[in-house]
Design a protein around this motif. Structure first.
Motif: not given
Length: 402
Positions: A122-123, A326, A301
């Motif tokens: 995702r990062l 992440w 997050s």
């Protein structure tokens, strides 16, 4: 009360079920195979609408990097098809099943998109919503509609597709979904730094991400947490993981260059190919906390450089276990006692803000908790207006998102 299971096989039969629910003012719980039933607040509904019978890949054009499938299609089936063609879902969707005591591989494409799930990549590559090209769905008004298209360059209605991604089935029930796919990496290598504390690991991950090595994964498993992945082969000492993917010679060169720099920070090990993939699959699926219990698990997050500070602050006040993905911006945290939502969210606020989602707890705890991060006023107003437009009578997953 008898709980009814409804299994439509076509968009039209789905539309008829939703229309009947509207007419009878009877809400519906929406699911694929039920692997994410433990996410969100419990839905109070007399009937469950299952998309399991609406399964199968309907279009796959490897040369065009496009795949379409019905919403109930198992993600495992899609990933196998892509793997056979040397392709993959670049957003690396996680499987919540093991965390909730279920067997892996039960998640569906519709569930992944509805929950906007993404894994360690995702990062670098974005979330699920960044890879969706189009959807067909039935709204809470009982209307069939389509948004987007089947080719990568077609962005007509793209924002509507994005709007349904992450809506947890509260706006519409998706029937068909089109996503872009990409070639899978020829190989991968994971550099493993051993014995770093959380703060030093945050610095090492930031340095790796800031390098020219094109890092596709950066995670930190503190002491003892590391022993709960890869069948215990890492041992108990803390492990900071840096993943590099691509063509063999490129990965080897980047690993040598970055490894030389990082080896000055801590002892360095390497995992190659299949061993690396297995390790990151366990990180993706939160395997360290897939312990068969209902102990509260939070997904935070936050700003990558503040994640370890938030964990340290919380450890001064309650018993928790945590690890980081992440680059430290995604914190998975298991609590030994009550979820302490107010404490978690206030601590995040003090360290620069972010979002906290309770992704595992017993049903009574979830029913009494703010499972999702409370939205600020303007965003809450927009969410309410979207709900009124798509599902004015609230028949789809009522209460799921609070």
């Amino acid at each position: 009360m008898i709980h009814e299971l409804l299994r439509p096989e076509t968009p039209e039969s789905l539309r008829e079920i939703i229309a009947a629910a509207i007419s009878a003012e009877e809400p519906l719980a929406i699911e694929g195979h039920g692997s994410k039933r433990g996410l969100g607040r419990p839905v109070q509904a007399a009937s469950t609408l299952s998309l399991a019978a609406m399964s199968g890949v309907t279009l796959y054009e490897p040369e065009e990097l496009v795949l379409s499938a019905r919403a109930g299609t198992p993600i495992a089936e899609i990933e196998q098809l892509l793997d056979d063609n040397n392709q993959r879902l670049e957003f690396e969707p996680l499987d919540y099943g093991p965390l909730h005591g279920l067997e892996p591989g039960q998640g569906t494409l519709g569930g992944v998109i509805a929950c906007n799930l993404a894994g360690p990549r995702r990062l670098k590559q974005g979330a699920a919503r960044d890879h969706i090209l189009g959807v067909a769905a039935v709204s809470g008004r009982g209307e069939i509609f389509k948004s987007g298209g089947r080719v990568v360059k077609n962005v007509t209605g793209y924002d509507l597709s994005k709007g349904l991604t992450g809506s947890f089935g509260t706006l519409a029930v998706m029937t068909d979904i089109t996503v872009k796919v990409l070639p899978k990496s020829e190989t991968e290598t994971t550099l493993v730094l051993r014995g770093l504390g959380d703060d030093a690991a945050a610095g090492a991950m930031a340095a790796a991400m800031g390098s020219s090595a094109e890092v596709s994964g950066a995670a930190h498993l503190p002491m003892f947490v590391a022993a709960r992945v890869a069948d215990g082969t890492l041992g108990k000492d803390a492990a900071t993981l840096i993943r590099l993917e691509g063509f063999g010679p490129s990965v080897a060169a980047r690993a040598a260059h970055l490894g030389a720099a990082l080896s000055r920070v801590a002892p360095l090990e390497r995992l190659e190919a299949d061993a690396s993939r297995a390790l990151w699959r366990d990180v993706r699926d939160v395997r360290p906390f897939a312990d068969g219990t209902a102990k509260p698990v939070w997904r935070l997050s936050v700003t990558p450089t503040r994640g370890h500070e938030i964990v340290m602050s919380l450890r001064m006040q309650t018993a928790i276990d945590a690890f980081y993905d992440w680059q430290g911006g995604l914190v998975w945290m298991r609590m030994e006692g009550e979820p302490a939502a107010a404490l978690v969210r206030e601590t995040i606020r003090r360290f620069g803000g972010g979002h906290a989602t309770l992704v595992r707890a017993s049903e009574p705890v979830r029913a009494a908790s703010d499972v999702f991060q409370p939205q600020p006023g303007p965003l809450a107003g927009l969410t309410r207006r979207l709900k009124e437009q798509f599902d004015p009578q609230g028949v789809l997953n009522p209460g799921r998102m609070g």
